[in-house]
Design an enzyme around this catalytic site. Structure first.
Site, mmCIF file in Angstrom:
data_model
loop_
_atom_site.group_PDB
_atom_site.id
_atom_site.type_symbol
_atom_site.label_atom_id
_atom_site.label_comp_id
_atom_site.label_asym_id
_atom_site.label_seq_id
_atom_site.Cartn_x
_atom_site.Cartn_y
_atom_site.Cartn_z
ATOM 1 N N ASP A 128 0.815 -1.223 0.000
ATOM 2 C CA ASP A 128 0.000 0.000 0.000
ATOM 3 C C ASP A 128 0.850 1.275 0.000
ATOM 4 O OD1 ASP A 128 -2.105 -1.803 0.335
ATOM 5 O OD2 ASP A 128 -2.035 -1.619 2.517
ATOM 6 N N GLU A 139 -9.625 0.664 -3.156
ATOM 7 C CA GLU A 139 -10.602 -0.026 -2.292
ATOM 8 C C GLU A 139 -11.064 0.847 -1.118
ATOM 9 O OE1 GLU A 139 -8.664 -3.481 -0.609
ATOM 10 O OE2 GLU A 139 -7.172 -2.264 0.432
ATOM 11 N N ARG A 196 -18.499 -2.520 -16.694
ATOM 12 C CA ARG A 196 -18.063 -3.756 -16.030
ATOM 13 C C ARG A 196 -17.048 -3.414 -14.953
ATOM 14 N NH1 ARG A 196 -21.693 -5.521 -18.666
ATOM 15 N NH2 ARG A 196 -21.662 -7.248 -20.158
ATOM 16 N N ARG A 217 -0.504 -8.757 -5.209
ATOM 17 C CA ARG A 217 0.535 -9.103 -4.236
ATOM 18 C C ARG A 217 1.328 -10.347 -4.630
ATOM 19 N NH1 ARG A 217 -2.833 -8.639 1.104
ATOM 20 N NH2 ARG A 217 -2.133 -10.791 1.363
#
Ligand code: F6P
Length: 341
Positions: free
Chosen positions: A127, A221, A265, A274
């Site tokens: 991150d 996210e 979509r 990851r």
């Protein structure tokens, strides 16, 4: 010196290069030998150790994942705690611990160090959210993977004239979204640091479509619309009490389709970001951090973690590293925003 290494929290490409950097340097210089704790703090509190010598680290810096395993175990839960950690270390002749992990891991390491356990840390996070280091290993690889995925989304989006929404990781910061979105030439990049109205998003999407483009929306996210109080989370809390994020891409895609009439979509890149081979940048950074962490232990610099500042590897106290989230500054977002739509 005998050092026990553990990798804790979510894995990140480059973990093995850190381990190799530390173990090889200890062996070459005759200053330290190592053991590994299996699956992070779990291996320490449950006394689950494995040998970690020159042979075990042969050729591993190009391997993704971690050869010693990881988990999100909290060392203070269950049979854990300071006494248990000291007992396991003493019984196995371990002088120090090298903890490789992110915010949760380093917070636990700080608590143990404050109680007298000799620990040095290595920051790990795809991150890139730790304040004391300019970059953490794993981030460059994650951005590369996400960029490649978006290049692919664009060709299928172009073929169908669809709007493609790509959700990337990053927890509460937007670095992966910003860098992969810029690299892929996204028409919209949505990050946690900037709440945005849905009307603004549809304006950008429509403008791209009107120019004959298949709009690409990259959403982190941790992003929230301006009318949401928190980031979208429907999977409860992790072992450190933090919300598990994800699902915002799937949430906004049908909203975009309804509002604009453009077929849309969503793709959640998830753990693909990851996995696999670390980039050359991450291998070099991780190796240097592993070597420097060993030096930090030899100097008995307990309660410090190694970090990249500019091009130098330095050591900083855990408290400093934990105090500040490395968020995307306004000017970096505004720079990218000029090209949206
Ligand atoms: O911190 C790294 C990270 O990949 C975040 O970007 C993400 O929110 C989280 O870990 C996912 O955790 P898990 O692997 O436990 O699902």
């Amino acid at each position: 010196m005998r050092i026990g290494i553990l990798t804790s929290g979510g894995d990140a490409p480059g973990l093995n290069a850190v381990i190799r950097g530390a173990v090889l340097t200890g062996s070459q210089t005759g200053t330290a030998d190592f053991v590994g704790f299996r699956d992070g703090w779990r291996g320490l509190v449950e006394e689950d150790l494995l040998p970690l010598g020159r042979h075990e680290v042969k050729g591993i810096s190009k391997q993704g994942g971690t050869i010693i395993g990881t988990s999100r175990t909290n060392p203070f839960e269950g049979i854990g705690g300071v006494d248990r950690v000291n007992e396991v270390m003493k019984r196995n002749g371990i002088d120090a611990i090298m903890a490789i992990g992110g915010e949760g891991t380093l917070a636990a390491a700080k608590r143990l160090t404050d109680a007298g356990v000799p620990i040095v840390g290595v920051p790990k996070t795809v991150d890139n959210d730790l304040g004391a280091t300019d970059y953490s290993f794993g981030f460059d690889t994650a951005v590369g993977i996400a960029t490649d995925a978006m290049d692919r989304l664009r060709t299928t989006g172009d073929s169908h004239g669809r709007c493609m929404v790509a959700e990337v990781m990053g927890r509460h910061v937007g670095w992966i979204a910003l860098h992969s979105g810029m690299a892929a030439g996204a028409h919209v990049i949505l990050i946690p640091e900037r709440k945005t109205s849905f009307a603004q998003i549809t304006e950008w999407v429509t403008s791209a479509k009107d120019r004959g483009r298949a709009p690409l929306v990259v959403v982190a996210e941790g992003f929230a619309l301006d009318n949401m109080s928190d980031a979208h989370s429907e999977r409860g809390l992790d072992t450190f009490g933090r919300p598990r994020l994800g699902g915002i891409g799937e949430m906004i895609a049908p909203m975009i389709e309804d509002a604009t009439g453009i077929e849309t979509r969503a793709t959640t890149l998830g753990h693909i970001q990851r996995g696999g081979t670390p980039s050359a940048f991450d291998r070099v950074l991780a190796t240097r951090l592993g070597m420097a962490a060993l030096q930090c232990a030899l100097d008995e610099n307990w309660g410090h973690m190694v970090a990249l500042q500019r091009t130098n590897i330095v050591s900083v106290p855990f408290a400093e590293a934990l105090g500040k989230l490395n968020t995307v500054p306004d000017d970096r977002y505004d720079e990218a925003r000029v090209l949206f739509g």
